[in-house]
Design an enzyme around this catalytic site. Sequence first.
Site, PDB file in Angstrom:
ATOM      1  CB  SER A 149      -0.879  -0.002   1.260  1.00 13.38           C
ATOM      2  OG  SER A 149      -1.487   1.252   1.473  1.00 13.38           O
ATOM      3  CE1 TYR A 162      -3.401  -1.896   5.696  1.00 12.16           C
ATOM      4  CE2 TYR A 162      -3.031   0.373   4.993  1.00 12.16           C
ATOM      5  CZ  TYR A 162      -3.338  -0.943   4.690  1.00 12.16           C
ATOM      6  OH  TYR A 162      -3.570  -1.311   3.377  1.00 12.16           O
TER       7      TYR A 162
END
Length: 254
Positions: A149, A162
């Site tokens: 990501s 995250y």
Amino acid sequence: MSDRLDGTVALVTGASSGIGEATAVALADQGAAVALVARRAERLEELAGKIRDDGGTALVLAGDVTVERQAREVVERTVTELGRLDTLINNAGVMLLGPVVGAPVEEWQRMVEVNVLGLLYCAHAALPHLLSAADDDPRHVADLVNISSVAGRVARSGSAVYNATKHGVGAFSEGLRQEVTGRHVRVSLVEPGATDTELSGHNRPEVLEGIKKRFSGVERMRAEDIADAIGYVVTRPRHVAVNEMLIRPTEQTN
């Protein structure tokens, strides 16, 4: 794409929706037999039906890659039932955002289990088969693609854990790449920005509201956009390796 995948086998985790589903379709369109892995068997059966209707080969393997035994089993069943393994797409992931202070620790545990441990388990189980495929026809090269990501590059308030999991994916990918690239197993990192999938839907309502506000003026990418990029990565000629690909919507600034 310059090099079709006829005669090869790909395994895609998190294949029941979003990027995983779109990638499975894209790889099947390029001639690969595709093993579909996720927990939602009914969604996998629907996807397999579509691939077969289009003349492709699909194997449904319901399982939870956060359980090492199950991760190993889906890899072994792929090789047993489809004959080999040339491509692993480590796509399964979860994004649970919010402040560190007062956070539900079980959300952190879930992200570590899926984003890190599940990816590691699948990679470990697949590597012997990928190394074998790289020594064999039809392509003499194999691919391990880890889906990370933008969060694996840029840390932001509200996504610290995250960020930690996706930075870890990046570090693992680069270390592994250096280890196996001389044996023609290409390790690639794909880092999508804002994409219209189910990924953000598991967040708490107050977190979802913040996500909506942040991207309110951004036209998000579609899962097919990322699948197209993955397809590009794994269809390069044997002498070309795309080690890292960062993909953002045009309007996303960070």
